[in-house]
Design a protein around this motif. Structure first.
Motif, PDB file in Angstrom:
ATOM      1  N   ILE A 408       0.848  -1.186   0.000  1.00 23.65           N
ATOM      2  CA  ILE A 408       0.000   0.000   0.000  1.00 23.65           C
ATOM      3  C   ILE A 408       0.884   1.237   0.000  1.00 23.65           C
ATOM      4  O   ILE A 408       1.852   1.327   0.759  1.00 23.65           O
ATOM      5  N   GLY A 409       0.556   2.210  -0.849  1.00 29.16           N
ATOM      6  CA  GLY A 409       1.306   3.457  -0.906  1.00 29.16           C
ATOM      7  C   GLY A 409       1.205   4.224   0.400  1.00 29.16           C
ATOM      8  O   GLY A 409       0.243   4.068   1.162  1.00 29.16           O
ATOM      9  N   ILE A 410       2.161   5.079   0.639  1.00 27.80           N
ATOM     10  CA  ILE A 410       2.238   5.807   1.905  1.00 27.80           C
ATOM     11  C   ILE A 410       1.027   6.698   2.134  1.00 27.80           C
ATOM     12  O   ILE A 410       0.649   6.995   3.266  1.00 27.80           O
ATOM     13  N   ASP A 411       0.377   7.123   1.044  1.00 30.56           N
ATOM     14  CA  ASP A 411      -0.786   8.000   1.167  1.00 30.56           C
ATOM     15  C   ASP A 411      -2.108   7.245   1.056  1.00 30.56           C
ATOM     16  O   ASP A 411      -3.171   7.870   1.047  1.00 30.56           O
ATOM     17  N   ASP A 412      -2.044   5.934   0.973  1.00 26.03           N
ATOM     18  CA  ASP A 412      -3.255   5.125   0.816  1.00 26.03           C
ATOM     19  C   ASP A 412      -3.577   4.374   2.106  1.00 26.03           C
ATOM     20  O   ASP A 412      -2.677   3.897   2.803  1.00 26.03           O
ATOM     21  N   GLY A 413      -4.859   4.270   2.410  1.00 24.38           N
ATOM     22  CA  GLY A 413      -5.291   3.488   3.569  1.00 24.38           C
ATOM     23  C   GLY A 413      -4.564   3.862   4.840  1.00 24.38           C
ATOM     24  O   GLY A 413      -4.165   2.991   5.609  1.00 24.38           O
ATOM     25  N   VAL A 414      -4.417   5.154   5.101  1.00 23.29           N
ATOM     26  CA  VAL A 414      -3.546   5.613   6.185  1.00 23.29           C
ATOM     27  C   VAL A 414      -4.017   5.192   7.570  1.00 23.29           C
ATOM     28  O   VAL A 414      -3.235   5.157   8.517  1.00 23.29           O
ATOM     29  N   ASP A 415      -5.298   4.854   7.701  1.00 23.68           N
ATOM     30  CA  ASP A 415      -5.831   4.456   9.010  1.00 23.68           C
ATOM     31  C   ASP A 415      -6.270   2.994   9.046  1.00 23.68           C
ATOM     32  O   ASP A 415      -6.923   2.559   9.995  1.00 23.68           O
ATOM     33  N   SER A 416      -5.909   2.246   8.011  1.00 29.74           N
ATOM     34  CA  SER A 416      -6.316   0.851   7.884  1.00 29.74           C
ATOM     35  C   SER A 416      -5.217  -0.066   8.397  1.00 29.74           C
ATOM     36  O   SER A 416      -4.027   0.162   8.126  1.00 29.74           O
ATOM     37  N   TYR A 417      -5.597  -1.093   9.151  1.00 25.16           N
ATOM     38  CA  TYR A 417      -4.641  -2.052   9.700  1.00 25.16           C
ATOM     39  C   TYR A 417      -4.986  -3.472   9.262  1.00 25.16           C
ATOM     40  O   TYR A 417      -6.166  -3.797   9.058  1.00 25.16           O
TER      41      TYR A 417
END
Length: 513
Positions: A408-417
């Motif tokens: 995942i890119g650094i700016d994508d899904g930033v709050d997803s684990y």
């Protein structure tokens, strides 16, 4: 002789190279994934979660044949922000304009970023969105022309196929859209939509209440253009041939979902099936009218359960059930009176839609965003499993990206684990924290929940829902007080200070440690 010798060796070599496939079995096909997203279904609305006044046997099958979660959440206590988080892996309060959208709103999902359906597309899946959308359409700040192909919508966010209505069933325009086009559009009867002023000469609920077959509750705003005998939010003119009949919506959506499953049964697919049933106006088909003891809201719960049962039948019929991961959840907690005088309040007595939880839709308390979550995947999930792992819909992006071994890119899904192991019942350890939005923001860490101070009414009068608003901080130990009855903020000031600071750090863009 030499030629025969080499031919013999070639045959042996081919046989040896074939051993891994023949003896050890072929590589398993990626699982089909169906995410059934119910609307306004509360933690206590299903019999598998304790409801006794109504029975949901088909949904309960998912619990018996799979896993039932008791600590699963939407990010928000209303629909648009929860759906935004699901699709983007990003907390909705990080982006402006992610509140409950009108029916003519622009698309709020950035098409240049990774989304949940794009994760599946990148893994070779066919993807479809069927049902309620409510994430906007078209270019930012540009008026939608409903009479031409709509250039931005579900397809541009990663869905190969889309069949949906734009917002909610109580908002105009009351039309179905397939991919980019309004279904049944008549060029001689163009559609116009306005949310600021009345347009056209069609009857409205305010001016012509005698035409309503479902009266509106006072002050909710469901008194504008009448469609199918029901007043809506917003004004609409034209498109008479394209307008839906509310009683048919569930069957239409089911038909499109089944069609997609059939067409893609030989290859992996991802279906986002967003149900409408329990959202107002509650208009069950004739098949379910009067079938419950709870009036129209009970009837549409039965209709929703039947829909899930039909999907299960279709998977069995196509012999793909074993390798299909089916997840059922809800976009937020329950609301009983949400704008129409359908006697839901009177007829729901004895039924606790939020179960033991406090609050409901629109609330910062657990009833606003702790939701049912059941999953079945016969090849991977042990039947009858229960889990109290902390999981959230925002985590589907990271979980499936990890499952497919994608970066995942650094700016994508930033709050997803990545909580895939918890989702499949392999571990009861999920997230370590979760920020939720119900007006006020809250932070859950372990068993502790902190709700930030917020001015405002403690009770939303229109829906009679406890909002969770309090000018003072709130702290609850959910392991002992799931109903959030005892505020422990004064008793544990150090805990309040630490959790408040952590919430601020996350709000400022940080991820939890």
């Amino acid at each position: 002789m030499k030629n025969k010798y080499f031919q013999f060796l070639a045959c042996i070599l081919i046989a040896v190279l074939s051993i891994p496939t023949i003896v050890f079995g072929q590589k398993k096909q990626k699982p089909n994934v169906i995410f059934i997203y119910a609307d306004d279904v509360g933690y206590g609305d299903l019999s598998s979660y304790g409801a006794t006044k109504i029975s949901t046997p088909n949904i309960d099958r998912l619990a018996k044949e799979g896993i039932r979660f008791t600590n699963a959440h939407a990010t928000s206590a209303t629909c648009t922000p929860s759906r935004f988080a699901l699709m983007t892996g990003k907390y909705p309060w990080r982006q402006k304009g992610t509140g409950v959208l009108p029916g003519d709103a622009s698309l709020i999902i950035p098409t240049e970023n990774l989304t949940l359906p794009k994760v599946f597309q990148d893994a070779g899946y066919k993807t479809a969105s069927v049902g309620k959308w409510h994430l906007g359409l078209g270019e930012n700040n540009k008026q939608i022309n409903w009479n031409k192909p709509i250039n931005k919508g579900p397809n541009e966010t990663g869905f190969d196929y889309a069949f949906f209505f734009p917002a909610t069933s109580d908002r105009v325009p009351t039309v179905f859209i397939e991919n980019h086009d309004v279904l049944g559009l008549d060029r001689e009867d163009p559609i116009e939509v306005d949310y600021s002023k009345k347009i056209g000469n069609e009857p409205t609920g305010k001016e012509n209440p005698e035409l309503l077959k479902l009266p509106a509750s006072p002050n909710h705003g469901h008194n504008n253009t009448i469609v199918n005998g029901i007043g809506r939010i917003g004004w609409m003119t034209g498109g008479k041939q394209a307008r839906w009949t509310d009683e048919e919506i569930a069957h239409v959506f089911l038909s499109k979902a089944e069609q997609f499953i059939e067409q893609n049964s030989k290859n992996p697919f991802f279906l986002y099936f967003s149900l409408n049933d329990i959202h107002v106006p509650r208009m069950p088909s004739t098949q379910f009218k009067g079938k419950s003891s709870m009036g129209l809201r009970g009837d549409v719960i039965l209709q929703m359960d039947w829909t899930v049962g039909e999907i299960l039948k279709k998977l069995d019929e196509l012999k793909i059930a074993d390798n299909t991961l089916l997840i059922f959840s809800s976009d937020n907690g329950p609301v009983i009176d949400d704008g129409y005088a359908d006697k839901a309040v009177e007829l729901s007595k004895g039924h606790k839609a939020a179960g033991a939880l406090r609050g409901g839709k629109y609330s910062a308390f657990e009833g606003g965003s702790r939701v049912p979550w059941l999953a079945r995947w016969p090849q991977a999930i042990k039947p009858g499993t229960e889990s109290d792992a902390l999981i959230c819909q925002i985590d589907l992006m990271a979980s499936f990206s990890h499952f497919f071994q994608q970066k995942i890119g650094i700016d994508d899904g930033v709050d997803s684990y990545n909580v895939m192991d918890a989702m499949l019942g392999k571990t009861k350890t999920g997230r370590t924290f979760l920020v939720k939005q119900g007006g006020a923001l809250s932070l859950t860490q372990g068993t502790w929940k902190y709700i930030e101070p917020r001015e405002g009414k403690a009770i939303q009068e229109l829906t009679n829902t406890e909002t969770g608003n309090n000018p003072k901080p709130q702290l609850y130990d959910l392991s002992k007080d799931l109903g959030e009855k005892t505020n422990l903020a004064d008793k544990y000031p150090a805990k309040v200070k630490a959790m408040s600071a952590e919430l601020e750090r996350i709000r400022d863009g940080g991820r939890s440690r």
